[in-house]
Design a protein around this motif. Structure first.
Motif, short mmCIF file in Angstrom:
data_model
loop_
_atom_site.label_atom_id
_atom_site.label_comp_id
_atom_site.label_asym_id
_atom_site.label_seq_id
_atom_site.Cartn_x
_atom_site.Cartn_y
_atom_site.Cartn_z
N VAL A 15 -38.52 -10.19 61.48
CA VAL A 15 -38.04 -10.68 62.76
C VAL A 15 -38.19 -9.64 63.85
N LEU A 16 -38.23 -8.33 63.49
CA LEU A 16 -38.37 -7.28 64.49
C LEU A 16 -39.71 -7.33 65.19
N TYR A 17 -40.65 -8.01 64.63
CA TYR A 17 -42.00 -8.01 65.17
C TYR A 17 -42.25 -9.21 66.07
N GLY A 18 -41.24 -10.02 66.29
CA GLY A 18 -41.36 -11.13 67.22
C GLY A 18 -42.44 -12.12 66.84
N GLY A 19 -42.85 -12.13 65.58
CA GLY A 19 -43.87 -13.06 65.15
C GLY A 19 -45.27 -12.63 65.52
N ALA A 20 -45.42 -11.50 66.23
CA ALA A 20 -46.75 -11.07 66.66
C ALA A 20 -47.58 -10.58 65.49
N VAL A 21 -46.94 -10.08 64.47
CA VAL A 21 -47.65 -9.56 63.31
C VAL A 21 -47.11 -10.27 62.07
N ALA A 22 -48.02 -10.81 61.27
CA ALA A 22 -47.58 -11.48 60.05
C ALA A 22 -47.07 -10.43 59.08
N ALA A 23 -45.88 -10.63 58.54
CA ALA A 23 -45.30 -9.67 57.61
C ALA A 23 -45.71 -10.03 56.19
N PRO A 24 -46.50 -9.20 55.52
CA PRO A 24 -46.93 -9.51 54.15
C PRO A 24 -45.76 -9.43 53.18
N ARG A 58 -50.75 -4.00 63.21
CA ARG A 58 -51.48 -4.11 64.49
C ARG A 58 -50.63 -4.85 65.51
N LEU A 59 -50.48 -4.25 66.68
CA LEU A 59 -49.70 -4.84 67.77
C LEU A 59 -50.63 -5.41 68.82
N ASN A 60 -50.10 -6.37 69.61
CA ASN A 60 -50.91 -6.88 70.70
C ASN A 60 -50.72 -6.02 71.94
N ALA A 61 -51.55 -6.24 72.95
CA ALA A 61 -51.58 -5.38 74.12
C ALA A 61 -50.28 -5.39 74.90
N ARG A 62 -49.47 -6.45 74.76
CA ARG A 62 -48.23 -6.56 75.54
C ARG A 62 -47.07 -5.84 74.88
N GLN A 63 -47.19 -5.53 73.61
CA GLN A 63 -46.07 -4.89 72.91
C GLN A 63 -46.04 -3.39 73.19
N LYS A 64 -44.84 -2.85 73.29
CA LYS A 64 -44.67 -1.44 73.60
C LYS A 64 -43.82 -0.77 72.52
N VAL A 65 -44.28 0.40 72.08
CA VAL A 65 -43.51 1.21 71.15
C VAL A 65 -43.17 2.51 71.88
N ILE A 66 -41.90 2.80 72.01
CA ILE A 66 -41.42 3.92 72.82
C ILE A 66 -40.62 4.88 71.95
N ALA A 67 -40.88 6.17 72.11
CA ALA A 67 -40.07 7.22 71.49
C ALA A 67 -39.17 7.81 72.57
N SER A 68 -37.89 7.86 72.30
CA SER A 68 -36.96 8.41 73.29
C SER A 68 -35.94 9.31 72.60
N TYR A 81 -54.07 5.16 67.26
CA TYR A 81 -55.18 6.09 67.16
C TYR A 81 -55.89 5.87 65.84
N SER A 82 -57.15 6.23 65.79
CA SER A 82 -57.96 5.99 64.61
C SER A 82 -57.77 7.10 63.59
N THR A 83 -57.47 6.71 62.36
CA THR A 83 -57.36 7.67 61.27
C THR A 83 -58.59 7.63 60.36
N GLY A 84 -59.49 6.67 60.63
CA GLY A 84 -60.68 6.52 59.79
C GLY A 84 -60.42 5.72 58.52
N VAL A 85 -59.19 5.24 58.32
CA VAL A 85 -58.84 4.46 57.14
C VAL A 85 -58.71 3.00 57.55
N ALA A 86 -59.45 2.14 56.89
CA ALA A 86 -59.41 0.72 57.22
C ALA A 86 -57.99 0.17 57.06
N GLY A 87 -57.54 -0.56 58.06
CA GLY A 87 -56.22 -1.17 58.01
C GLY A 87 -55.09 -0.25 58.40
N ASP A 88 -55.38 0.99 58.72
CA ASP A 88 -54.34 1.94 59.12
C ASP A 88 -54.16 1.87 60.63
#
Length: 417
Positions: A15-24, A58-68, A81-88
């Motif tokens: 539920v924290l993901y607002g449905g934007a990401v399917a939770a496996p 993976r988040l969509n362009a409208r979602q924001k993750v903030i560190a405070s 950022y890219s780690t070179g690992v597929a799906g990361d």
């Protein structure tokens, strides 16, 4: 990433993901793990730290993750950022500690679209007064031509300025200290440094190194001792050997001090020195009346960490219409104290293919060659710019490198034997 990481794991429902990401589906009944890493060696006020978050998918362009955090100068938005690992889909931000932050441990909150998904903490340590450093070998004087690490760290409330200058009679010219935001000390935005060289003409004596602010006024002074090597010093004449020769398709391990070639032929000149003279590593040159031009020898960096002596090599080209005969090849080093000559024998009239033959004393390095070879340079380019002349000759020590942690790592082979 500098410092150790503090790892905190929290379990968050889909539920924290607002449905934007399917939770496996997961072993814990469909709940997913979010992890956050915060550099936690302790940051001074004004310093930068890195925050990394995994597990949000993976988040969509409208979602924001903030560190405070109460310790931060302001909220920091994390971006993928890219780690070179597929799906990361790791997220990263660099946050600044507030200049007003007092020493202590502070909470760090990670929020996705305003909802807390992870927590951590960060340690703030006391500020320290500005510090001017000149790195040098303790108890050992500097050699003319040797490099020094010079830095100014003024990560302290109220300090300003973007560049600083050091001056000394031991240097050929003033040296500008600058900050590299992409360097190993990115977390200290107020670290300014440079690696000046002691003048090759510097006389023996004690010199003052003076740090100047952008306004020109003096901020600090340090003293260094300069003394050229003398008879009896382990580096007075080093332990130079060569010049040796090997073909374009040959191996440095097979190099010898006599070489047979033809007019127009190209081959490699090799020089070895257990204790190179400071400042001469970029000026070692092989000369011969048989060469089209003098050959600037380049450091073989692949030999830096495998226990072998420093070695230098580069391709030489024989003049195309040279008469047959034996021709000297000379290398002068250690400010003229060492001069060594070997022979190249020119035979025939055709252009050599570069496979030439070697005779005489074999050069052994104790490290097998991996097969990477230099090729002939184009006739209209200087030998040192030969496009087929790699910067390193691969060996067991290939890839040995340079910088580490904060400050300078100056490699010097001036230890007593």
């Amino acid at each position: 990433m500098n410092g150790r990481r503090m790892l905190v794991t929290v379990t968050a429902g889909a539920v924290l993901y607002g449905g934007a990401v399917a939770a496996p589906a997961a072993a814990d009944g469909g709940r997913r793990h979010v992890t956050v890493w915060v550099d936690d060696m302790g940051q001074r006020p004004g310093g930068l730290l890195q925050v990394t978050v995994d597990g949000l998918g993976r988040l969509n362009a409208r979602q924001k993750v903030i560190a405070s955090s109460p310790a931060f100068a302001g909220p920091a938005r994390l971006t993928e950022y890219s780690t070179g690992v597929a799906g990361d889909h790791s997220l990263l931000a660099r946050a600044a500690v507030a200049m007003s932050a007092r020493p202590g441990r502070y909470p760090v909150r990670i929020a996705l679209d305003g909802r807390t998904v992870a927590k951590s903490t960060v340690q703030v340590v006391p500020a320290k007064r500005p510090e001017f450093s000149v790195s040098r070998t303790p108890g050992s004087p500097q050699r003319p031509g040797e490099q020094l690490g010079v830095s100014y760290d003024d990560l302290y409330p109220g300090e300003t300025g973007r560049t600083f200058t050091v001056r000394s009679a031991a240097f050929d010219k003033p040296v500008t200290l600058t900050h590299d935001p992409d360097g190993p000390d990115w977390n200290n935005p107020r670290l300014f440094d440079a690696v000046p060289m002691v003048s090759r003409q510097a006389k023996d004596g004690v010199y003052t190194v003076t740090l100047h602010a952008p306004s020109g006024h003096v901020l600090a002074r340090k003293r260094i001792t300069v003394r050229a090597s003398r008879p009896g010093d382990h580096d007075y004449r080093g332990n130079a050997r060569g010049p040796f020769f090997f073909g374009r398709s040959g191996s440095a391990e097979e190099a010898k001090n006599r070489y047979r070639t033809q007019p127009g032929g190209t081959f490699n000149v090799l020089w070895k020195d257990e204790f190179p003279d400071a400042g001469e590593e970029t000026t070692l040159t092989a000369t011969s009346p048989a060469f089209q031009r003098p050959v600037r020898l380049e450091r073989d960096d692949s030999k830096a960490a495998d226990g072998d002596d420093p070695r230098y090599y580069a391709p030489a080209r024989i003049r195309p219409h040279l008469a047959p005969g034996s021709y000297p090849v000379t290398v002068v080093s250690h400010h003229g104290r060492v001069k060594k000559t070997s022979q190249v024998v020119v035979t025939g009239t055709g252009t050599d293919t570069g496979t030439g033959s070697t005779t005489g004393t074999k050069s052994t390095t104790g490290t097998p060659d991996t097969g990477k070879k230099k090729t002939a340079a184009a006739p209209d380019k200087p030998d040192k710019d030969d496009s087929g002349h790699p910067a390193v000759l691969a060996g067991a020590g290939a890839g040995a490198a340079a910088t580490a942690g904060a400050g300078f790592v100056l490699w010097r082979r001036r230890t007593a034997r």
